[in-house]
Scaffold this motif. Structure first.
Motif, PDB file in Angstrom:
ATOM      1  N   VAL A  31       0.864  -1.184   0.000  1.00 12.06           N
ATOM      2  CA  VAL A  31       0.000   0.000   0.000  1.00 12.06           C
ATOM      3  C   VAL A  31       0.900   1.233   0.000  1.00 12.06           C
ATOM      4  O   VAL A  31       1.702   1.437   0.928  1.00 12.06           O
ATOM      5  N   ILE A  32       0.787   2.040  -1.027  1.00 10.19           N
ATOM      6  CA  ILE A  32       1.647   3.217  -1.190  1.00 10.19           C
ATOM      7  C   ILE A  32       0.941   4.452  -0.630  1.00 10.19           C
ATOM      8  O   ILE A  32      -0.193   4.767  -1.021  1.00 10.19           O
ATOM      9  N   THR A  33       1.596   5.124   0.290  1.00 10.46           N
ATOM     10  CA  THR A  33       1.077   6.392   0.809  1.00 10.46           C
ATOM     11  C   THR A  33       2.083   7.491   0.484  1.00 10.46           C
ATOM     12  O   THR A  33       3.299   7.322   0.657  1.00 10.46           O
ATOM     13  N   THR A  34       1.570   8.612   0.005  1.00 15.41           N
ATOM     14  CA  THR A  34       2.414   9.766  -0.330  1.00 15.41           C
ATOM     15  C   THR A  34       1.911  10.974   0.439  1.00 15.41           C
ATOM     16  O   THR A  34       0.728  11.339   0.315  1.00 15.41           O
ATOM     17  N   LEU A  35       2.801  11.528   1.251  1.00 16.82           N
ATOM     18  CA  LEU A  35       2.431  12.663   2.110  1.00 16.82           C
ATOM     19  C   LEU A  35       1.191  12.335   2.946  1.00 16.82           C
ATOM     20  O   LEU A  35       0.302  13.145   3.147  1.00 16.82           O
ATOM     21  N   GLY A  36       1.148  11.076   3.421  1.00 12.48           N
ATOM     22  CA  GLY A  36       0.072  10.652   4.317  1.00 12.48           C
ATOM     23  C   GLY A  36      -1.204  10.214   3.635  1.00 12.48           C
ATOM     24  O   GLY A  36      -2.147   9.807   4.310  1.00 12.48           O
ATOM     25  N   LYS A  37      -1.231  10.272   2.310  1.00 14.61           N
ATOM     26  CA  LYS A  37      -2.438   9.900   1.575  1.00 14.61           C
ATOM     27  C   LYS A  37      -2.204   8.595   0.816  1.00 14.61           C
ATOM     28  O   LYS A  37      -1.197   8.431   0.138  1.00 14.61           O
ATOM     29  N   VAL A  38      -3.182   7.642   0.941  1.00 15.45           N
ATOM     30  CA  VAL A  38      -3.076   6.380   0.207  1.00 15.45           C
ATOM     31  C   VAL A  38      -3.295   6.667  -1.271  1.00 15.45           C
ATOM     32  O   VAL A  38      -4.324   7.210  -1.673  1.00 15.45           O
ATOM     33  N   THR A  39      -2.319   6.291  -2.091  1.00 12.86           N
ATOM     34  CA  THR A  39      -2.396   6.605  -3.520  1.00 12.86           C
ATOM     35  C   THR A  39      -2.650   5.382  -4.389  1.00 12.86           C
ATOM     36  O   THR A  39      -3.363   5.470  -5.394  1.00 12.86           O
ATOM     37  N   ARG A  40      -2.073   4.239  -4.023  1.00 18.11           N
ATOM     38  CA  ARG A  40      -2.276   3.053  -4.845  1.00 18.11           C
ATOM     39  C   ARG A  40      -1.829   1.808  -4.091  1.00 18.11           C
ATOM     40  O   ARG A  40      -1.256   1.890  -3.002  1.00 18.11           O
ATOM     41  N   VAL A  41      -2.111   0.668  -4.712  1.00 20.37           N
ATOM     42  CA  VAL A  41      -1.674  -0.627  -4.179  1.00 20.37           C
ATOM     43  C   VAL A  41      -0.781  -1.290  -5.223  1.00 20.37           C
ATOM     44  O   VAL A  41      -1.171  -1.437  -6.390  1.00 20.37           O
ATOM     45  N   ALA A  42       0.429  -1.668  -4.821  1.00 19.74           N
ATOM     46  CA  ALA A  42       1.381  -2.309  -5.728  1.00 19.74           C
ATOM     47  C   ALA A  42       1.380  -3.813  -5.497  1.00 19.74           C
ATOM     48  O   ALA A  42       1.426  -4.285  -4.353  1.00 19.74           O
ATOM     49  N   GLU A  43       1.302  -4.580  -6.575  1.00 19.38           N
ATOM     50  CA  GLU A  43       1.358  -6.029  -6.469  1.00 19.38           C
ATOM     51  C   GLU A  43       2.796  -6.495  -6.318  1.00 19.38           C
ATOM     52  O   GLU A  43       3.730  -5.693  -6.340  1.00 19.38           O
ATOM     53  N   VAL A  49       8.615   4.301  -5.684  1.00 18.63           N
ATOM     54  CA  VAL A  49       7.880   5.346  -4.982  1.00 18.63           C
ATOM     55  C   VAL A  49       8.789   6.571  -4.857  1.00 18.63           C
ATOM     56  O   VAL A  49      10.023   6.454  -4.927  1.00 18.63           O
ATOM     57  N   ALA A  50       8.170   7.716  -4.656  1.00 13.46           N
ATOM     58  CA  ALA A  50       8.956   8.947  -4.493  1.00 13.46           C
ATOM     59  C   ALA A  50       9.704   8.897  -3.174  1.00 13.46           C
ATOM     60  O   ALA A  50       9.095   8.758  -2.112  1.00 13.46           O
ATOM     61  N   PRO A  51      11.022   8.976  -3.199  1.00 14.62           N
ATOM     62  CA  PRO A  51      11.803   8.926  -1.961  1.00 14.62           C
ATOM     63  C   PRO A  51      11.426  10.062  -1.013  1.00 14.62           C
ATOM     64  O   PRO A  51      11.009  11.144  -1.438  1.00 14.62           O
ATOM     65  N   LEU A  52      11.553   9.792   0.267  1.00 13.45           N
ATOM     66  CA  LEU A  52      11.365  10.762   1.336  1.00 13.45           C
ATOM     67  C   LEU A  52       9.889  11.123   1.585  1.00 13.45           C
ATOM     68  O   LEU A  52       9.499  11.370   2.730  1.00 13.45           O
ATOM     69  N   ILE A  53       9.085  11.175   0.562  1.00 13.50           N
ATOM     70  CA  ILE A  53       7.699  11.605   0.775  1.00 13.50           C
ATOM     71  C   ILE A  53       6.694  10.444   0.644  1.00 13.50           C
ATOM     72  O   ILE A  53       5.504  10.621   0.913  1.00 13.50           O
ATOM     73  N   SER A  54       7.162   9.277   0.253  1.00 14.23           N
ATOM     74  CA  SER A  54       6.267   8.127   0.095  1.00 14.23           C
ATOM     75  C   SER A  54       6.773   6.956   0.930  1.00 14.23           C
ATOM     76  O   SER A  54       7.979   6.827   1.197  1.00 14.23           O
ATOM     77  N   ARG A  55       5.858   6.112   1.289  1.00  9.36           N
ATOM     78  CA  ARG A  55       6.231   4.907   2.019  1.00  9.36           C
ATOM     79  C   ARG A  55       5.374   3.740   1.531  1.00  9.36           C
ATOM     80  O   ARG A  55       4.288   3.924   0.980  1.00  9.36           O
ATOM     81  N   VAL A  56       5.887   2.522   1.758  1.00  9.01           N
ATOM     82  CA  VAL A  56       5.184   1.300   1.344  1.00  9.01           C
ATOM     83  C   VAL A  56       4.890   0.458   2.580  1.00  9.01           C
ATOM     84  O   VAL A  56       5.806   0.122   3.344  1.00  9.01           O
ATOM     85  N   THR A  57       3.616   0.134   2.771  1.00  6.15           N
ATOM     86  CA  THR A  57       3.219  -0.786   3.847  1.00  6.15           C
ATOM     87  C   THR A  57       2.842  -2.113   3.204  1.00  6.15           C
ATOM     88  O   THR A  57       1.923  -2.191   2.392  1.00  6.15           O
ATOM     89  N   LYS A  58       3.573  -3.154   3.546  1.00  9.48           N
ATOM     90  CA  LYS A  58       3.346  -4.459   2.934  1.00  9.48           C
ATOM     91  C   LYS A  58       2.265  -5.239   3.690  1.00  9.48           C
ATOM     92  O   LYS A  58       2.313  -5.347   4.922  1.00  9.48           O
TER      93      LYS A  58
END
Length: 245
Positions: A31-43, A49-58
């Motif tokens: 689950v990709i979140t950018t600046l705290g907002k869920v943007t998409r789901v990666a299979e 993802v954009a470094p520093l401003i995005s994170r991935v929750t598996k």
């Protein structure tokens, strides 16, 4: 100089690009979140993802096992401890909604409380004796109830199995006393049957003894001559043989 600047910028872009590479393992989605907002789901696979401003929750989408221990009460108000094994998986198509509601904590915040409620509600519908004798049927009913409860959230309940019970000390003492009483009844019934068999045996032996005694008396009194007449009752010739007097 210009060449060095271009090379430096290229290296910076490359580094930033590499910092954004993420690898999603098989049986997982990210689950990709950018600046705290869920943007998409990666299979599963490689994603960026954009470094520093995005994170991935598996999120693990494989079938998982939950070993639960639940304090319950039966319909007849007996306290029990139920050991239940549950298999479940996450619906990939509903991962984003699931994450937005529970932020990846669906195991503790959603599944565990729902399973506890399902087990308690299921056990409360049966007596303690039915809990033991209808274990498979009860587990099947709990499975269906848990599915109904969790499916809207994207949790697929595969199965629930009651693997063991623990009863209160009072109930176990009562069961032990009941078993002892039943054994005493069985022992008494066995003794009664044995007495009846022995009485019947004695009766047969007594009858046999009487018949043998009559035969002996007949032979002792018989002088070897056939009687001149016999009555209608021929039991041992009715002892009508001549007595020798």
């Amino acid at each position: 100089m210009k060449t060095k600047i271009i090379a430096g910028l290229a290296a910076l872009v490359l580094i930033i690009g590499l910092l954004g590479v993420r690898v999603i393992k098989p049986s997982q989605v990210g689950v990709i979140t950018t600046l705290g907002k869920v943007t998409r789901v990666a299979e599963s696979g490689v994603t960026w993802v954009a470094p520093l401003i995005s994170r991935v929750t598996k999120i693990d989408t494989s079938t998982k096992t939950v070993e639960g221990v639940y304090e319950t009460s039966t319909r007849d108000m007996q306290t029990t401890t139920e050991y239940v094994t549950t298999l479940y998986s996450v619906d990939v198509s509903k991962v984003m909604d699931l994450y937005m509601k529970f932020l990846g904590n669906h195991q503790s915040s959603l599944i565990a409380p729902a399973l506890a409620t399902t087990v308690q509600d299921g056990v409360s519908t049966v007596s303690i004796s039915e809990l033991v004798s209808n274990r498979v049927e009860l587990a099947s009913s709990m499975t269906e109830n848990a599915r109904t409860m969790l499916e809207p959230y994207g949790i697929n309940i595969v199965s629930m199995q009651i693997t063991n019970h623990d009863f209160s000390d009072e109930y176990e003492s009562a069961i032990t006393a009941k078993i002892v009483a039943q054994e005493k009844v069985k022992t008494a019934e066995y003794a009664r049957q044995e007495a009846e068999i022995q009485a019947e045996t004695n009766k047969i032996l007594s009858q046999t003894y009487d018949d043998n005694m009559k035969s002996k008396m007949f032979l002792e009194k018989w002088d070897g001559k056939m009687p001149l007449y016999m009555s209608g009752d021929s039991e041992m010739l009715n002892m009508l043989l001549p007595s020798g007097n």
